[in-house]
Design an enzyme around this catalytic site. Structure first.
Site, mmCIF file in Angstrom:
data_model
loop_
_atom_site.group_PDB
_atom_site.id
_atom_site.type_symbol
_atom_site.label_atom_id
_atom_site.label_comp_id
_atom_site.label_asym_id
_atom_site.label_seq_id
_atom_site.Cartn_x
_atom_site.Cartn_y
_atom_site.Cartn_z
ATOM 1 C CB SER A 188 0.745 3.075 0.323
ATOM 2 O OG SER A 188 1.351 2.691 -0.891
ATOM 3 C CG HIS A 216 -0.054 3.192 4.525
ATOM 4 N ND1 HIS A 216 -0.314 4.539 4.498
ATOM 5 C CD2 HIS A 216 0.945 2.983 3.632
ATOM 6 C CE1 HIS A 216 0.479 5.125 3.614
ATOM 7 N NE2 HIS A 216 1.248 4.198 3.067
ATOM 8 C CE LYS A 248 3.733 6.731 4.803
ATOM 9 N NZ LYS A 248 4.366 5.742 3.965
HETATM 10 C C1 LIG Z 1 5.579 5.654 3.234
HETATM 11 C C2 LIG Z 1 5.967 4.273 2.994
HETATM 12 C C3 LIG Z 1 7.283 3.846 3.193
HETATM 13 C C4 LIG Z 1 8.412 4.814 3.492
HETATM 14 O O1 LIG Z 1 8.308 5.381 4.753
HETATM 15 P P1 LIG Z 1 8.947 6.823 5.012
HETATM 16 O O2 LIG Z 1 9.123 6.868 6.485
HETATM 17 O O3 LIG Z 1 7.995 7.828 4.490
HETATM 18 O O4 LIG Z 1 10.265 6.861 4.295
HETATM 19 C C5 LIG Z 1 7.559 2.504 3.049
HETATM 20 N N1 LIG Z 1 6.605 1.625 2.710
HETATM 21 C C6 LIG Z 1 5.341 2.007 2.489
HETATM 22 C C7 LIG Z 1 4.325 0.990 2.119
HETATM 23 C C8 LIG Z 1 4.973 3.346 2.607
HETATM 24 O O5 LIG Z 1 3.731 3.731 2.353
#
Ligand SMILES: *Cc1c(COP(=O)(O)O)cnc(C)c1O
Length: 398
Positions: A188, A216, A248
């Protein structure tokens, strides 16, 4: 300075901690966003180029996604009103779980209130005190928190270093009941991709399970946008467990696990962040469901995303920035010192671009950076304008 309450209780030690964070340039506060349109964001009354969105495909504003959310609001209401195991599993939740399983090529899927909640539920359900977790050093905070919560022994290997991963397993595996290797697909904050085929091979050699966090990668990687496993041609590998988020590229809210039905049934019985919380709101579920369908029928968004990413990488390099990686729509610019990264982000803001500085503890000390991310909604003109701003502030980094 501090206000002592009548009970004699005081918050002054907390205040001191915050002052210390400010001295180190690590104090955080939320920027108030007034509006988002396409590739632009309005902050403090100014429209800025938005280089900080994780809605890679722009599906949070896709007409079909919005329409699906509206219909769900009308039919089911604003909130689910109950936990999943009580009265909170609607036909909509099941339709989404079937769609996610089909999309990811797994037997089943399970939706959680967020990606964070998914990790917090999955890891402690699978491993505990008798077990070993082996984790990439740059894994997301939710994976680290989940590992700690599980009570398992945690060993960290240097980022993407499969030789060290194997070393840890060789040395430590035998002493534990289960071992779980955990890695992100697309990292990320670094934007690079895990060497998944090697990770899987090594894990299997040592009788370890693998959990892939594809927050991602989902919607972004692979010819069909199915994620990092599709990118590597590993969709058929059923020994790999994967989680993802609906928040995302899917443009909604929520998290999920995709894997064998047995595992889904197990988590329904064990994962506390699934059991003891209200079901995901109907509008979010419907939006995510439609987003999966859009990804399957409209490859256009993914094509635009990747065109933008390539154009952006070439542009930044042309202006002389050093990139931490250039493989994905997450394009981080190497800076180093926290103060320098913050100063650069401030200059960009003044020049009309929103690209936040990423500081410790989100990244290791001395590895502060500017994280830029592209979406399908950026136009070629947007990118030109943004690049002009980066060119203008260039001297601030050297
Ligand atoms: C954003 C993210 C999460 C958490 O997801 P949310 O739906 O925003 O709580 C978990 N793992 C990674 C690698 C992330 O980038």
């Amino acid at each position: 300075m501090s206000s002592n309450l009548s009970s004699g209780m005081s918050f002054s030690t907390l205040e001191q901690e915050l002052e210390e964070l400010k001295r180190q340039g690590l104090y955080r506060c939320c920027r108030t966003v007034e509006e988002i349109q396409g590739g632009r964001i309005r902050i403090g009354g100014r429209w800025l180029l938005h280089l900080a969105s994780n809605s890679y495909l722009g599906l949070h504003q896709h007409p079909a996604v919005l329409q699906a959310a509206r219909e769900a609001l009308g039919r089911y209401g604003a909130g689910a009103g109950s936990a999943r195991l009580m009265a909170g599993t609607f036909s909509l939740h099941e339709a989404l779980e079937e769609a996610l399983a089909r999309f990811k090529g797994t037997e089943a899927a399970l939706v959680f209130p967020s990606g964070y909640a998914a990790n917090l539920g999955i890891l402690p359900s699978l491993v505990g005190r008798q077990d070993l977790i082996v984790s990439d050093r740059l894994n997301h905070a939710s994976l680290l928190d989940a590992a700690r919560l599980s009570g398992a022994t945690l060993r960290v290997y240097p980022h993407r270093d499969t030789a060290r991963l194997e070393e840890v397993l060789k040395r430590r595996r035998a002493g534990f009941r289960r071992a779980l290797v955990v890695t992100e697909g697309v990292f990320s904050m670094d934007g690079d991709v895990a060497p998944l085929a090697q990770v899987a091979q090594i894990a299997r050699r040592h009788g370890a399970w693998i959990l892939l966090d594809d927050a991602h990668g989902t919607g972004v990687m692979g010819p069909g946008g199915r994620g990092t496993l599709e990118h590597f041609g590993m969709m058929a590998d059923e020994t790999l467990l994967q989680m993802g988020t609906l928040s995302k590229a899917l443009g909604s809210q929520g998290g999920f696990l995709a894997g064998p039905r047995l595992l889904v049934n197990y988590l329904k019985n064990k994962a506390r962040s699934f059991i003891y919380t209200t079901a995901l709101a109907p509008a979010s579920v419907a939006a995510a469901l439609e987003a999966v369908r859009v990804i399957e029928r409209e490859p256009l968004w993914r094509q635009r995303l990747w065109e933008n990413s390539r154009r952006w990488v070439a542009g930044l390099q042309g202006v002389g920035y050093e990139l931490i990686s250039e493989e994905t729509p997450i394009v981080p610019i190497r800076v180093g010192e926290t103060a320098e990264a913050v100063a650069l982000a401030d200059r960009l803001l003044k020049a009309g671009v929103y690209a936040p500085a990423i500081r410790p503890p989100t990244v290791p000390a001395g590895e502060a950076r500017l994280r830029t991310s592209l979406t399908a909604l950026h136009t070629p003109e947007d990118l030109e304008v943004a690049l002009e701003a980066f060119r203008a502030v260039r001297h601030a980094v050297v």
